[in-house]
Design a protein around this motif. Structure first.
Motif, PDB file in Angstrom:
ATOM      1  N   ASP A  92      25.483  69.620 -22.789  1.00 50.83           N
ATOM      2  CA  ASP A  92      26.578  68.810 -22.280  1.00 50.83           C
ATOM      3  C   ASP A  92      27.423  68.337 -23.454  1.00 50.83           C
ATOM      4  N   VAL A  93      28.738  68.517 -23.336  1.00 47.39           N
ATOM      5  CA  VAL A  93      29.678  68.150 -24.384  1.00 47.39           C
ATOM      6  C   VAL A  93      30.838  67.376 -23.775  1.00 47.39           C
ATOM      7  N   TYR A  94      31.693  66.840 -24.636  1.00 52.74           N
ATOM      8  CA  TYR A  94      32.874  66.122 -24.155  1.00 52.74           C
ATOM      9  C   TYR A  94      33.987  67.098 -23.768  1.00 52.74           C
ATOM     10  N   MET A  95      34.296  68.056 -24.678  1.00 47.73           N
ATOM     11  CA  MET A  95      35.410  68.980 -24.442  1.00 47.73           C
ATOM     12  C   MET A  95      35.219  70.241 -25.266  1.00 47.73           C
ATOM     13  N   VAL A  96      35.755  71.357 -24.752  1.00 50.31           N
ATOM     14  CA  VAL A  96      35.789  72.620 -25.495  1.00 50.31           C
ATOM     15  C   VAL A  96      37.225  73.135 -25.440  1.00 50.31           C
ATOM     16  N   THR A 102      38.536  81.159 -32.434  1.00 49.66           N
ATOM     17  CA  THR A 102      37.623  80.047 -32.668  1.00 49.66           C
ATOM     18  C   THR A 102      37.508  79.142 -31.450  1.00 49.66           C
ATOM     19  N   LEU A 103      36.265  78.843 -31.075  1.00 48.06           N
ATOM     20  CA  LEU A 103      35.970  77.816 -30.069  1.00 48.06           C
ATOM     21  C   LEU A 103      35.829  76.492 -30.809  1.00 48.06           C
ATOM     22  N   ASP A 104      36.472  75.446 -30.310  1.00 51.36           N
ATOM     23  CA  ASP A 104      36.301  74.094 -30.845  1.00 51.36           C
ATOM     24  C   ASP A 104      35.482  73.304 -29.839  1.00 51.36           C
ATOM     25  N   ILE A 105      34.294  72.854 -30.251  1.00 52.33           N
ATOM     26  CA  ILE A 105      33.363  72.169 -29.359  1.00 52.33           C
ATOM     27  C   ILE A 105      33.241  70.711 -29.804  1.00 52.33           C
ATOM     28  N   TYR A 106      33.679  69.791 -28.943  1.00 55.21           N
ATOM     29  CA  TYR A 106      33.632  68.360 -29.232  1.00 55.21           C
ATOM     30  C   TYR A 106      32.433  67.755 -28.514  1.00 55.21           C
ATOM     31  N   ALA A 107      31.444  67.294 -29.266  1.00 57.52           N
ATOM     32  CA  ALA A 107      30.241  66.708 -28.674  1.00 57.52           C
ATOM     33  C   ALA A 107      30.569  65.405 -27.951  1.00 57.52           C
ATOM     34  N   THR A 108      31.444  64.591 -28.544  1.00 57.01           N
ATOM     35  CA  THR A 108      31.864  63.317 -27.960  1.00 57.01           C
ATOM     36  C   THR A 108      33.359  63.143 -28.185  1.00 57.01           C
ATOM     37  N   GLN A 109      33.953  62.213 -27.463  1.00 56.62           N
ATOM     38  CA  GLN A 109      35.375  61.932 -27.627  1.00 56.62           C
ATOM     39  C   GLN A 109      35.631  61.447 -29.049  1.00 56.62           C
ATOM     40  N   GLY A 110      36.615  62.035 -29.729  1.00 54.43           N
ATOM     41  CA  GLY A 110      36.964  61.644 -31.080  1.00 54.43           C
ATOM     42  C   GLY A 110      36.105  62.265 -32.168  1.00 54.43           C
ATOM     43  N   ALA A 111      35.106  63.053 -31.791  1.00 50.91           N
ATOM     44  CA  ALA A 111      34.213  63.677 -32.776  1.00 50.91           C
ATOM     45  C   ALA A 111      34.930  64.808 -33.510  1.00 50.91           C
ATOM     46  N   THR A 112      34.442  65.143 -34.688  1.00 45.68           N
ATOM     47  CA  THR A 112      34.914  66.324 -35.396  1.00 45.68           C
ATOM     48  C   THR A 112      34.356  67.544 -34.659  1.00 45.68           C
ATOM     49  N   PRO A 113      35.216  68.522 -34.346  1.00 48.41           N
ATOM     50  CA  PRO A 113      34.715  69.652 -33.561  1.00 48.41           C
ATOM     51  C   PRO A 113      33.815  70.578 -34.358  1.00 48.41           C
ATOM     52  N   GLU A 114      32.822  71.120 -33.654  1.00 47.92           N
ATOM     53  CA  GLU A 114      32.038  72.233 -34.181  1.00 47.92           C
ATOM     54  C   GLU A 114      32.862  73.473 -33.899  1.00 47.92           C
ATOM     55  N   MET A 164      31.525  61.315 -17.493  1.00 49.39           N
ATOM     56  CA  MET A 164      30.525  62.343 -17.305  1.00 49.39           C
ATOM     57  C   MET A 164      30.798  63.513 -18.246  1.00 49.39           C
ATOM     58  N   PRO A 165      29.781  64.098 -18.837  1.00 47.19           N
ATOM     59  CA  PRO A 165      30.004  65.208 -19.769  1.00 47.19           C
ATOM     60  C   PRO A 165      30.276  66.531 -19.052  1.00 47.19           C
ATOM     61  N   LEU A 166      30.798  67.462 -19.818  1.00 47.74           N
ATOM     62  CA  LEU A 166      31.057  68.822 -19.364  1.00 47.74           C
ATOM     63  C   LEU A 166      29.837  69.672 -19.694  1.00 47.74           C
ATOM     64  N   HIS A 167      29.308  70.401 -18.706  1.00 40.76           N
ATOM     65  CA  HIS A 167      28.202  71.316 -19.002  1.00 40.76           C
ATOM     66  C   HIS A 167      28.809  72.603 -19.558  1.00 40.76           C
ATOM     67  N   PHE A 168      28.321  73.022 -20.734  1.00 39.93           N
ATOM     68  CA  PHE A 168      28.872  74.155 -21.464  1.00 39.93           C
ATOM     69  C   PHE A 168      27.773  75.161 -21.773  1.00 39.93           C
ATOM     70  N   GLU A 169      28.054  76.425 -21.468  1.00 38.30           N
ATOM     71  CA  GLU A 169      27.131  77.505 -21.818  1.00 38.30           C
ATOM     72  C   GLU A 169      27.890  78.595 -22.555  1.00 38.30           C
ATOM     73  N   LEU A 170      27.275  79.086 -23.632  1.00 40.62           N
ATOM     74  CA  LEU A 170      27.808  80.195 -24.409  1.00 40.62           C
ATOM     75  C   LEU A 170      26.783  81.323 -24.337  1.00 40.62           C
ATOM     76  N   GLY A 197      42.227  73.311 -23.367  1.00 42.90           N
ATOM     77  CA  GLY A 197      41.103  72.391 -23.445  1.00 42.90           C
ATOM     78  C   GLY A 197      40.454  72.223 -22.091  1.00 42.90           C
ATOM     79  N   VAL A 198      39.122  72.152 -22.082  1.00 41.30           N
ATOM     80  CA  VAL A 198      38.372  71.977 -20.842  1.00 41.30           C
ATOM     81  C   VAL A 198      37.547  70.698 -20.941  1.00 41.30           C
ATOM     82  N   LEU A 199      37.787  69.794 -20.007  1.00 46.66           N
ATOM     83  CA  LEU A 199      37.028  68.554 -19.860  1.00 46.66           C
ATOM     84  C   LEU A 199      36.289  68.597 -18.531  1.00 46.66           C
ATOM     85  N   GLU A 200      35.340  67.698 -18.332  1.00 47.74           N
ATOM     86  CA  GLU A 200      34.652  67.573 -17.035  1.00 47.74           C
ATOM     87  C   GLU A 200      35.709  67.419 -15.938  1.00 47.74           C
TER      88      GLU A 200
END
Length: 88
Positions: free
Chosen positions: A18-22, A49-61, A1-7, A32-35
């Motif tokens: 919804d993202v994988y991890m921030v 810097t916030l690192d936002i991972y859309a999916t597991q293993g993705a390059t962070p935004e 299940m994804p993590l709901h993230f609001e900035l 790190g915050v996961l669901e």
């Protein structure tokens, strides 16, 4: 299940999805915050810097923020930033 993230800044809701991890730049260190993360509140470092991972293993935004607070609860992660400075 994804993590709901609001900035959020004082001016507007910058992001809500919804993202994988921030990875959050807490004042006491990064975390790190996961669901399903335990509830927590933390102040944020300035010009960090916030690192936002859309999916597991993705390059962070990467987003630079200027201070604020992070809250994790049963609904997800909310970052209340004084300012979103820029995408890195």
């Amino acid at each position: 299940m994804p993590l709901h993230f609001e900035l959020v800044t004082p001016e507007k809701l910058c992001r809500s999805d919804d993202v994988y991890m921030v990875v959050v730049p807490g004042s006491e260190g990064d975390f790190g915050v996961l669901e399903g993360h335990s509830p927590i509140m933390s102040t944020l470092r300035n010009d960090a810097t916030l690192d936002i991972y859309a999916t597991q293993g993705a390059t962070p935004e990467k987003l630079t923020i200027a201070g604020g607070f992070a809250e994790v609860n049963e609904k997800g992660l909310t970052i209340l930033a004084e300012q979103v400075v820029e995408a890195v």
